[in-house]
Design a protein around this motif. Sequence first.
Motif, short mmCIF file in Angstrom:
data_model
loop_
_atom_site.label_atom_id
_atom_site.label_comp_id
_atom_site.label_asym_id
_atom_site.label_seq_id
_atom_site.Cartn_x
_atom_site.Cartn_y
_atom_site.Cartn_z
N ALA A 188 12.07 -4.60 12.92
CA ALA A 188 11.48 -4.98 11.63
C ALA A 188 12.28 -4.29 10.53
O ALA A 188 12.66 -3.13 10.66
CB ALA A 188 10.01 -4.58 11.56
N TYR A 189 12.55 -5.00 9.47
CA TYR A 189 13.36 -4.43 8.41
C TYR A 189 12.97 -5.06 7.08
O TYR A 189 12.46 -6.17 7.01
CB TYR A 189 14.85 -4.64 8.68
N LEU A 190 13.21 -4.30 6.03
CA LEU A 190 12.89 -4.73 4.67
C LEU A 190 14.13 -5.33 4.02
O LEU A 190 15.20 -4.72 4.05
CB LEU A 190 12.38 -3.55 3.85
N VAL A 191 13.98 -6.50 3.45
CA VAL A 191 15.09 -7.18 2.78
C VAL A 191 14.76 -7.29 1.30
O VAL A 191 13.80 -7.96 0.92
CB VAL A 191 15.34 -8.58 3.38
N ALA A 192 15.55 -6.61 0.47
CA ALA A 192 15.41 -6.74 -0.98
C ALA A 192 16.36 -7.84 -1.44
O ALA A 192 17.51 -7.58 -1.80
CB ALA A 192 15.71 -5.42 -1.67
N PHE A 193 15.88 -9.08 -1.39
CA PHE A 193 16.78 -10.20 -1.72
C PHE A 193 16.99 -10.33 -3.22
O PHE A 193 17.87 -11.07 -3.67
CB PHE A 193 16.25 -11.51 -1.12
N ALA A 194 16.20 -9.62 -4.01
CA ALA A 194 16.46 -9.48 -5.45
C ALA A 194 16.49 -7.99 -5.73
O ALA A 194 15.45 -7.33 -5.81
CB ALA A 194 15.39 -10.18 -6.28
N GLN A 195 17.70 -7.44 -5.85
CA GLN A 195 17.85 -6.01 -6.05
C GLN A 195 17.25 -5.58 -7.40
O GLN A 195 17.16 -6.39 -8.33
CB GLN A 195 19.33 -5.63 -6.00
N GLU A 204 0.83 -1.21 0.00
CA GLU A 204 0.00 0.00 0.00
C GLU A 204 0.86 1.26 0.00
O GLU A 204 0.50 2.26 -0.64
CB GLU A 204 -0.92 0.00 1.23
N TYR A 205 2.00 1.21 0.67
CA TYR A 205 2.87 2.38 0.70
C TYR A 205 3.45 2.67 -0.69
O TYR A 205 3.54 3.83 -1.10
CB TYR A 205 4.00 2.18 1.71
N ILE A 206 3.85 1.61 -1.40
CA ILE A 206 4.39 1.80 -2.75
C ILE A 206 3.35 2.42 -3.67
O ILE A 206 3.68 3.16 -4.60
CB ILE A 206 4.90 0.45 -3.31
N GLN A 207 2.08 2.16 -3.41
CA GLN A 207 1.00 2.71 -4.23
C GLN A 207 0.44 4.02 -3.66
O GLN A 207 -0.58 4.49 -4.14
CB GLN A 207 -0.13 1.68 -4.36
N SER A 208 1.11 4.60 -2.69
CA SER A 208 0.58 5.79 -2.02
C SER A 208 1.07 7.07 -2.67
O SER A 208 2.10 7.12 -3.33
CB SER A 208 1.00 5.78 -0.54
N VAL A 212 12.53 1.02 -3.23
CA VAL A 212 12.98 0.05 -2.22
C VAL A 212 13.55 0.79 -1.01
O VAL A 212 13.27 0.44 0.14
CB VAL A 212 14.03 -0.90 -2.83
N ARG A 213 14.36 1.83 -1.26
CA ARG A 213 14.97 2.56 -0.16
C ARG A 213 13.91 3.27 0.70
O ARG A 213 13.95 3.21 1.93
CB ARG A 213 15.96 3.59 -0.71
N LEU A 214 12.97 3.93 0.04
CA LEU A 214 11.92 4.64 0.78
C LEU A 214 11.01 3.66 1.53
O LEU A 214 10.55 3.96 2.64
CB LEU A 214 11.10 5.50 -0.18
N SER A 215 10.76 2.50 0.95
CA SER A 215 9.95 1.48 1.64
C SER A 215 10.67 0.97 2.87
O SER A 215 10.06 0.76 3.93
CB SER A 215 9.64 0.33 0.68
#
Length: 367
Positions: A317-324, A74-78, A154-157
């Motif tokens: 809690a943290y976001l992991v972009a395992f596929a950059q 939802e944040y990415i679509q905000s 990705v960074r902002l998320s």
Amino acid sequence: MMKLGVSKLLFLGIVVIPTALALFYYGLWASDRYVSQSLMTVRSADAQIATAFGGLLGSLGANTGAIDGYVVQEYIQSRDLVEELQEQLDIKSLYAVPEADIVSRISSDASMDDLYDYYLNRIEVYFDSTANVVHLEVQAYRPEDARKIADAIVRLSDDMVNRISQESRLDAVKFARDEVALAEDRLRENRMVLYRFREEHGELDPVSSAAAIGGIVANLEAELSRYKTELASLRSYMREDAPQIAGVKARIAAIEQQMRSERGRLTSSEGDPSITYSDLLAEYERLLIEEEFAKSAYTSAVSALEIARADANRKQAYLVAFAQPSLPADPSKPERLLIIVSFLLGGLLAYGLLMLIGAAIREHARI
């Protein structure tokens, strides 16, 4: 002939012209769009605060990852994210590059609402709750622009997830600190009540006093039994008015009087005769239990506060972009053939439906 003319006109307007326009635009004119892809997941550290509070704080729950994943989607679509992207990257200029055709290019004077709608048409994001993975695809007219926008998203998320996590941890610390303050006030109040009880009744420890009185009474009973035995022995060979017998009787009377006095202390309070010593003991033990409970609650609250503070110092809690975000080598949008075929099939379907409706109307008119 008129019917045939209408049929041809409908076929021309519904099938031929739209398909020709789609063929011309998507086949010859539409700009290529490059797609940068990324895969993300949200991870949470093990929460310990709920255990320390015995459930007062609660936990994030077994489905925490799923909730966080939907939040990221939802944040990415905000609109907030679009405003951040515009401020940091000026994405309006990235979507107005010369490589974009005039139809798909965003206007240079587009408003934020227009940019937001345009942005939603240039990204695809969905959350796979089974795998707990957020799939992100970003389209742009240059491969490096697509990856640049995806990197920023990705960074902002990640910043958003960290911000929410930090706020949650700070709330937990504040809650724990408030619990400590409440437990401390309760413990202080219970101890003041216990102090006033001791001061009012003149008893530092009624339980110890009762035990001491009981010991005195037991000693007096033993001494009384000994003197009664001695009295019986003297009576066996002396007259009742003998001085020795009179002395033993006097000691027995004194002991009995002292025993009545000591037992009276156990059955009534010196300050208030209507209150028995057992009542004082019951009230004192109740106050002791409340103080012990307050002390235990205070100890638990202090322990929970230390855990909350320690937990606040780590990334919960943290976001992991395992596929950059990828750098696309070839354009994959628009799907030209699929779109042209869709126009053709859609037109044919609409034309056929109109022909069926017309035939039904003519048949009904004959009736």
